[in-house]
Enzyme design. Sequence first.
Site, PDB file in Angstrom:
ATOM      1  N   GLY A  55       0.831  -1.203   0.000  1.00 16.87           N
ATOM      2  CA  GLY A  55       0.000   0.000   0.000  1.00 16.87           C
ATOM      3  C   GLY A  55       0.859   1.243   0.000  1.00 16.87           C
ATOM      4  N   SER A  56       0.285   2.324   0.478  1.00 18.92           N
ATOM      5  CA  SER A  56       0.977   3.615   0.420  1.00 18.92           C
ATOM      6  C   SER A  56       2.134   3.676   1.421  1.00 18.92           C
ATOM      7  CB  SER A  56      -0.016   4.729   0.729  1.00 18.92           C
ATOM      8  OG  SER A  56      -0.583   4.484   2.000  1.00 18.92           O
TER       9      SER A  56
ATOM     10  N   CYS B 186       1.613   0.619  -8.802  1.00 17.66           N
ATOM     11  CA  CYS B 186       2.769   1.085  -8.019  1.00 17.66           C
ATOM     12  C   CYS B 186       3.930   1.372  -8.969  1.00 17.66           C
ATOM     13  CB  CYS B 186       3.159   0.054  -6.982  1.00 17.66           C
ATOM     14  SG  CYS B 186       3.360  -1.592  -7.669  1.00 17.66           S
TER      15      CYS B 186
ATOM     16  N   GLY C 173       2.685   2.186   5.248  1.00 18.16           N
ATOM     17  CA  GLY C 173       3.853   1.378   5.598  1.00 18.16           C
ATOM     18  C   GLY C 173       4.594   1.934   6.804  1.00 18.16           C
TER      19      GLY C 173
ATOM     20  N   GLU D 214       5.706  -3.349   0.758  1.00 15.54           N
ATOM     21  CA  GLU D 214       5.686  -3.035  -0.686  1.00 15.54           C
ATOM     22  C   GLU D 214       4.891  -1.744  -0.828  1.00 15.54           C
ATOM     23  OE1 GLU D 214       7.240  -4.462  -3.023  1.00 15.54           O
ATOM     24  OE2 GLU D 214       7.531  -6.570  -2.531  1.00 15.54           O
TER      25      GLU D 214
HETATM   26  P1  NAD Z   1      -3.461   2.224   1.253  1.00 18.85           P
HETATM   27  O1  NAD Z   1      -2.170   2.490   1.911  1.00 18.85           O
HETATM   28  O2  NAD Z   1      -4.547   3.218   1.408  1.00 18.85           O
HETATM   29  O3  NAD Z   1      -4.070   0.829   1.778  1.00 18.85           O
HETATM   30  C1  NAD Z   1      -3.383  -0.395   1.585  1.00 18.85           C
HETATM   31  C2  NAD Z   1      -3.902  -1.407   2.585  1.00 18.85           C
HETATM   32  O4  NAD Z   1      -3.450  -1.051   3.890  1.00 18.85           O
HETATM   33  C3  NAD Z   1      -5.437  -1.475   2.674  1.00 18.85           C
HETATM   34  O5  NAD Z   1      -5.831  -2.808   2.872  1.00 18.85           O
HETATM   35  C4  NAD Z   1      -5.720  -0.634   3.903  1.00 18.85           C
HETATM   36  O6  NAD Z   1      -6.952  -0.935   4.515  1.00 18.85           O
HETATM   37  C5  NAD Z   1      -4.556  -1.021   4.792  1.00 18.85           C
HETATM   38  N1  NAD Z   1      -4.208  -0.074   5.844  1.00 18.85           N
HETATM   39  C6  NAD Z   1      -4.029   1.261   5.724  1.00 18.85           C
HETATM   40  N2  NAD Z   1      -3.645   1.782   6.915  1.00 18.85           N
HETATM   41  C7  NAD Z   1      -3.571   0.751   7.791  1.00 18.85           C
HETATM   42  C8  NAD Z   1      -3.226   0.650   9.184  1.00 18.85           C
HETATM   43  N3  NAD Z   1      -2.872   1.717   9.882  1.00 18.85           N
HETATM   44  N4  NAD Z   1      -3.239  -0.579   9.751  1.00 18.85           N
HETATM   45  C9  NAD Z   1      -3.569  -1.683   9.020  1.00 18.85           C
HETATM   46  N5  NAD Z   1      -3.923  -1.632   7.714  1.00 18.85           N
HETATM   47  C10 NAD Z   1      -3.917  -0.435   7.109  1.00 18.85           C
HETATM   48  O7  NAD Z   1      -3.145   1.966  -0.295  1.00 18.85           O
HETATM   49  P2  NAD Z   1      -4.150   1.823  -1.515  1.00 18.85           P
HETATM   50  O8  NAD Z   1      -4.736   3.155  -1.835  1.00 18.85           O
HETATM   51  O9  NAD Z   1      -5.075   0.664  -1.300  1.00 18.85           O
HETATM   52  O10 NAD Z   1      -3.150   1.373  -2.689  1.00 18.85           O
HETATM   53  C11 NAD Z   1      -2.350   2.251  -3.418  1.00 18.85           C
HETATM   54  C12 NAD Z   1      -0.941   2.302  -2.869  1.00 18.85           C
HETATM   55  O11 NAD Z   1      -0.369   1.004  -2.823  1.00 18.85           O
HETATM   56  C13 NAD Z   1      -0.001   3.121  -3.753  1.00 18.85           C
HETATM   57  O12 NAD Z   1       0.829   3.879  -2.930  1.00 18.85           O
HETATM   58  C14 NAD Z   1       0.788   2.053  -4.495  1.00 18.85           C
HETATM   59  O13 NAD Z   1       2.036   2.493  -4.974  1.00 18.85           O
HETATM   60  C15 NAD Z   1       0.915   1.017  -3.434  1.00 18.85           C
HETATM   61  N6  NAD Z   1       1.207  -0.295  -4.003  1.00 18.85           N
HETATM   62  C16 NAD Z   1       2.486  -0.760  -3.892  1.00 18.85           C
HETATM   63  C17 NAD Z   1       2.819  -1.977  -4.475  1.00 18.85           C
HETATM   64  C18 NAD Z   1       4.229  -2.504  -4.399  1.00 18.85           C
HETATM   65  O14 NAD Z   1       4.415  -3.679  -4.661  1.00 18.85           O
HETATM   66  N7  NAD Z   1       5.222  -1.701  -4.065  1.00 18.85           N
HETATM   67  C19 NAD Z   1       1.837  -2.744  -5.132  1.00 18.85           C
HETATM   68  C20 NAD Z   1       0.548  -2.235  -5.202  1.00 18.85           C
HETATM   69  C21 NAD Z   1       0.247  -1.007  -4.628  1.00 18.85           C
END
Ligand code: NAD
Length: 511
Positions: A246-247, A302, A251, A268
């Site tokens: 995720g973002s 990503c 992370g 990631e």
């Molecule tokens: P996001 O960070 O909003 O959410 C990702 C996941 O994390 C979701 O399931 C969300 O519910 C969970 N989450 C968020 N905060 C949390 C917390 N405090 N505790 C536990 N879980 C939590 O990201 P998004 O909008 O779903 O996806 C887009 C982002 O993901 C972009 O930044 C993209 O670059 C990244 N991404 C990275 C990769 C990689 O392999 N590097 C792959 C796909 C997406």
Amino acid sequence: MTVATATDIRPILAELGIEAENPGAFNGSWIETGGELLHSVDPNTGEPIAAVRQATAEDYEKVIAASVEAFDEWRTWPAPKRGEVVRLLADELRKHKDALGKLVTLEMGKIVSEGLGEVQEMIDMADLAVGMSRQLYGLSMHSERPQHRMYEQWHPLGTVGIITAFNFPVAVWAWNSTVAAVCGDSMVWKPSSQTPLTAVAVTKIAERVLEATGAPPVFNLAIGDRHAVGGPLVADHRAPLISATGSTSMGRKIGTVVAERLGRSLLELGGNNGIIVTDDADLDLVLRAAVFASVGTAGQRCTTLRRLFLQKGIAAEMTERLRQAFGSVRIGDPMDPGTLMGPLVNRKAVDDMMNALEVAKCQGGEVLYGGNELDRPGFFVEPTLVKAKVHMPITCEETFAPILYLFEFDELDEAIEMHNSVPQGLSSAIFTLNMRSAERFLATTGSDCGIANVNIGTSGAEIGGAFGGEKETGGGREAGSDSWKLYMRRQTCTLNWGEELPLAQGVEFDL
Ligand code: NAD
């Protein structure tokens, strides 16, 4: 631009067992979850498709407890037998590729070819993991002590918490789950709240495989918000590994909590990917690669190309070709096979893009093409080209939308410096026909990213290589190569088969 086609989604939902309202947790059985209803919205129309009743903290407890219990049995299955279960998972995914791919499109908005490609990636991952199940090798070392044997072996780790992002709602689960399963781990999946239906559908497929093989419930699911599921999972010492995609801001929070309990995290996170184009590049290749990498998945990968560095000799021509190509991208219903760019995932994503463009303009950026939201239902925008200045702060951020910033440069060293000057380090590429330029980019002092390509765009990685990035991308690696090692615990074993007890480093300790 096309208008929404009246796709009959009922056969897709029926094949995958999706109801109007679905339970949001699985631990070998579907749990009657007690949380709020979460509606899944089709980004093409802005209308709900179906709903999931989310897990409460008590439901989460039932899921993690079952997962821990399943691990006790699963770790005793020989790895190739675990691989056989994953092979059957691949077979089931093959059977349902079409329906699942279309559900990805319906729920997340990527075009149907990419939705199907995402399921193919799951299948490829499963096939790779089956092979891995016979290759979880340890090394053997030469002991300095006579009649001693020293080697390392890899044991299953435990329950893995898998947190996934909306943009690859099913493939990221497969990157983790197929490898974790052959490594002998059980898992709890917390998917994005944007994409609960695909998670239910995948878990139903996995459920059939568990039933058919008699495997314990290793593929578990808990859909819920961060209070009921996300937070407890991250803080739970019963999950020795948290793999979170995720973002970067997510992370940072998760990584801190896991580090606090001395757990292991595999992060990631966001990218801000660049391509450098030198004067001698094959510009036809550049055009195709740059448009796919920046506009594909509506800029929501990503690995999406966000920054393009053009050497001055080809900058004007390349900019004009890109402007024309952006203008010819067919935007519309992602289920329509003729569409190249579907919607963004939700209203917030549209607002974030428009805000970023306002900021870019204030910082000296010039919009060369696009920049607008489309006047139609759903969450549609134009792919957007922005002529950027070096040191524009907005270009150091990941805006999860189809905005491509264009920069110009004189010398390759200067381009590499600009390229590496952002906090993220996921994917990168150079387009050149000059061997020295290519090697310069791949050298230690070249790209600082986890992925570095030559004459290939930044997105669309193959699963055989380890996938992930450096700096604020989190440092994690998933998929191929030796990334399976993160899902296991290493044990170094020294065995004395002699009659003496020599000590290492020549230490004497005679009684
Ligand atoms: P996001 O960070 O909003 O959410 C990702 C996941 O994390 C979701 O399931 C969300 O519910 C969970 N989450 C968020 N905060 C949390 C917390 N405090 N505790 C536990 N879980 C939590 O990201 P998004 O909008 O779903 O996806 C887009 C982002 O993901 C972009 O930044 C993209 O670059 C990244 N991404 C990275 C990769 C990689 O392999 N590097 C792959 C796909 C997406």
